[in-house]
Design an enzyme around this catalytic site. Structure first.
Site, mmCIF file in Angstrom:
data_model
loop_
_atom_site.group_PDB
_atom_site.id
_atom_site.type_symbol
_atom_site.label_atom_id
_atom_site.label_comp_id
_atom_site.label_asym_id
_atom_site.label_seq_id
_atom_site.Cartn_x
_atom_site.Cartn_y
_atom_site.Cartn_z
ATOM 1 C CE1 TYR A 43 -10.630 10.046 -8.939
ATOM 2 C CE2 TYR A 43 -11.940 11.365 -10.456
ATOM 3 C CZ TYR A 43 -10.845 10.556 -10.206
ATOM 4 O OH TYR A 43 -9.972 10.281 -11.216
ATOM 5 C CB THR B 271 -30.153 3.830 -17.540
ATOM 6 O OG1 THR B 271 -30.813 2.651 -17.082
ATOM 7 C CG2 THR B 271 -31.063 5.024 -17.344
ATOM 8 C CB ILE B 272 -29.579 7.382 -22.138
ATOM 9 C CG1 ILE B 272 -29.126 6.405 -23.226
ATOM 10 C CG2 ILE B 272 -29.108 8.797 -22.453
ATOM 11 C CD1 ILE B 272 -29.605 6.771 -24.634
ATOM 12 C CG ASP C 48 -2.004 0.938 1.196
ATOM 13 O OD1 ASP C 48 -3.155 0.473 1.123
ATOM 14 O OD2 ASP C 48 -1.751 2.157 1.214
ATOM 15 C CB ALA D 276 -1.985 3.676 -6.105
ATOM 16 C CB ALA D 277 -6.222 7.209 -6.766
ATOM 17 C CE1 TYR D 278 -9.616 2.099 -2.874
ATOM 18 C CE2 TYR D 278 -10.446 3.555 -1.157
ATOM 19 C CZ TYR D 278 -9.883 2.352 -1.534
ATOM 20 O OH TYR D 278 -9.606 1.409 -0.593
HETATM 21 N N1 UDP Z 1 -23.697 7.519 -18.798
HETATM 22 C C1 UDP Z 1 -24.975 7.077 -19.098
HETATM 23 N N2 UDP Z 1 -25.371 5.878 -18.586
HETATM 24 C C2 UDP Z 1 -24.566 5.094 -17.810
HETATM 25 C C3 UDP Z 1 -23.250 5.560 -17.521
HETATM 26 C C4 UDP Z 1 -22.852 6.779 -18.045
HETATM 27 O O1 UDP Z 1 -25.739 7.741 -19.794
HETATM 28 O O2 UDP Z 1 -24.996 4.022 -17.362
HETATM 29 C C5 UDP Z 1 -23.249 8.823 -19.352
HETATM 30 C C6 UDP Z 1 -22.857 9.826 -18.293
HETATM 31 O O3 UDP Z 1 -23.979 10.600 -17.931
HETATM 32 C C7 UDP Z 1 -21.802 10.641 -19.024
HETATM 33 C C8 UDP Z 1 -21.158 9.655 -19.972
HETATM 34 O O4 UDP Z 1 -22.074 8.574 -20.086
HETATM 35 O O5 UDP Z 1 -22.389 11.648 -19.779
HETATM 36 C C9 UDP Z 1 -19.839 9.112 -19.492
HETATM 37 O O6 UDP Z 1 -20.004 8.634 -18.167
HETATM 38 P P1 UDP Z 1 -18.890 7.797 -17.426
HETATM 39 O O7 UDP Z 1 -19.441 7.404 -16.087
HETATM 40 O O8 UDP Z 1 -18.413 6.703 -18.323
HETATM 41 O O9 UDP Z 1 -17.678 8.795 -17.267
HETATM 42 P P2 UDP Z 1 -17.621 10.264 -16.565
HETATM 43 O O10 UDP Z 1 -17.983 11.239 -17.651
HETATM 44 O O11 UDP Z 1 -18.569 10.271 -15.424
HETATM 45 O O12 UDP Z 1 -16.199 10.370 -16.168
#
Ligand code: UDP
Length: 324
Positions: free
Chosen positions: A141, A205-206, A51, A74-76
């Site tokens: 984050y 889901t979009i 770690d 290394a990070a969350y």
């Molecule tokens: N997104 C989405 N459905 C999902 C996951 C992500 O519509 O199940 C969209 C999210 O709103 C963003 C884009 O995809 O506009 C990229 O998201 P991701 O989590 O991959 O990366 P982020 O932009 O958060 O770093």
């Protein structure tokens, strides 16, 4: 040729960068605590399971392995999780980094490339985003990365310690020939989720189709993980050659909407993507696109795999070969 310690080298971007370092003729040494990484993403013999908060062990390793420079992954990295457990993110990402920097100072290692993020900008005022855009993260984050960037600025000023911070846009794609790609648990990133939807038939889901963008869905700058890995190599080589500390965006400069990504997956896989329309996800800015001019001009970086279909195709090859 240099000996380069890669922290978080069992993770997604870390493992691809380790591979790219080897291809370039460098000698990587990997540190990972395997809390999120995968042992099989690192060739046996290169991996040291520890770690970054274990400063004593790091000092020993840096000296024993005669490390010239460090690339620190290394990070969350899960934005949503960071809003539920902020203290865990600061403890792991900030304390872990400071422990590493202390170990480097003690061992006399003075070059570092740091994995930062476009989340440092929060909801930017101007898009494409230049490095001069104010830092205004909107989740723990992003803040944890900004805090580490600030520590590095002070180290540059008061220590013989040079660093390059790389602010990543949306890392994606894979190195299928090397068996390396994206595997998060749980998966939250768009491309792997769309590929899962294709395989399982369970719709993705979009998150919102009422944004002020041409098709109403969010626009992101999707950068192939191998192009991203290459930016680390240019950065570490620049530091080793005596270059200055700096901060760079790493993105292609081109944006794609969620619906465009779905269309690319349909082209590449030849299958329909089942999807549903959902509400907006909290904290999602409509458009995040990099201005990568500084990286191109100062380090001579150029994305070689910026084409969205190429990115999706590599991710698909990796996902199709993976046992799960
Ligand atoms: N997104 C989405 N459905 C999902 C996951 C992500 O519509 O199940 C969209 C999210 O709103 C963003 C884009 O995809 O506009 C990229 O998201 P991701 O989590 O991959 O990366 P982020 O932009 O958060 O770093």
């Amino acid at each position: 040729m240099a000996r380069i310690l890669v922290t978080g080298g069992a993770g997604y971007i870390g493992s691809v960068t380790r591979y790219a370092l080897e291809m370039r003729g460098h000698e990587p040494v990997v540190v990972d605590n395997l809390s999120r990484g995968y042992r099989e993403s690192v060739p046996s013999g290169l991996l040291h399971v520890l770690d970054t908060r274990d400063k004593g062990a790091l000092v020993k390793l840096l000296k024993e392995q005669r490390v010239d420079a460090v690339i620190h992954f290394a990070a969350y990295i899960a934005v949503g999780e960071s809003t539920k457990r902020p203290e865990v993110y600061f403890e792991n990402n900030v304390s872990g980094s400071i422990s590493l920097f202390e170990a480097m100072v003690e061992a006399g290692v003075k070059y570092l490339v740091f994995s930062s993020t476009a989340a440092a900008y929060g909801t930017p005022q101007r898009v494409p985003i230049a490095e001069t855009e104010p830092l205004a993260p909107i989740n723990p984050y992003g803040e944890s990365k900004v805090m580490v960037e600030k520590v590095l600025q002070w180290l540059d000023r008061y220590r013989d310690f040079r660093s390059i911070c790389l602010r990543y846009f949306n890392a994606c794609g894979a190195e299928p020939e090397a068996g390396l790609g994206e595997r998060h648990d749980p998966e939250t990133h768009l491309i792997p989720l769309i590929l899962q939807a294709v395989v399982t038939g369970k719709p993705v889901t979009i998150f919102g189709d009422d944004y002020d963008t041409p098709d109403g869905t969010c626009i992101r700058d999707y950068i192939h993980v191998s192009d991203l890995a290459h930016s680390h190599i240019l950065a570490i080589e620049s530091l080793l050659a005596g270059g200055e500390s700096n901060v760079f965006n790493v993105g292609t400069g081109e944006g794609h909407s969620v619906k465009e990504v779905i269309a690319a997956v349909e082209r590449v896989t030849g299958k329909k993507v089942p999807f549903t329309l959902g509400p907006r996800r909290e904290g999602d800015p409509p458009r995040l696109v990099a201005d990568p001019t500084r990286l191109k001009e100062k380090l001579g970086w150029k994305p070689e795999r910026a084409d969205l279909d190429r990115i999706v195709s590599d991710a698909w090859k990796f996902a199709s070969a993976a046992p799960s």
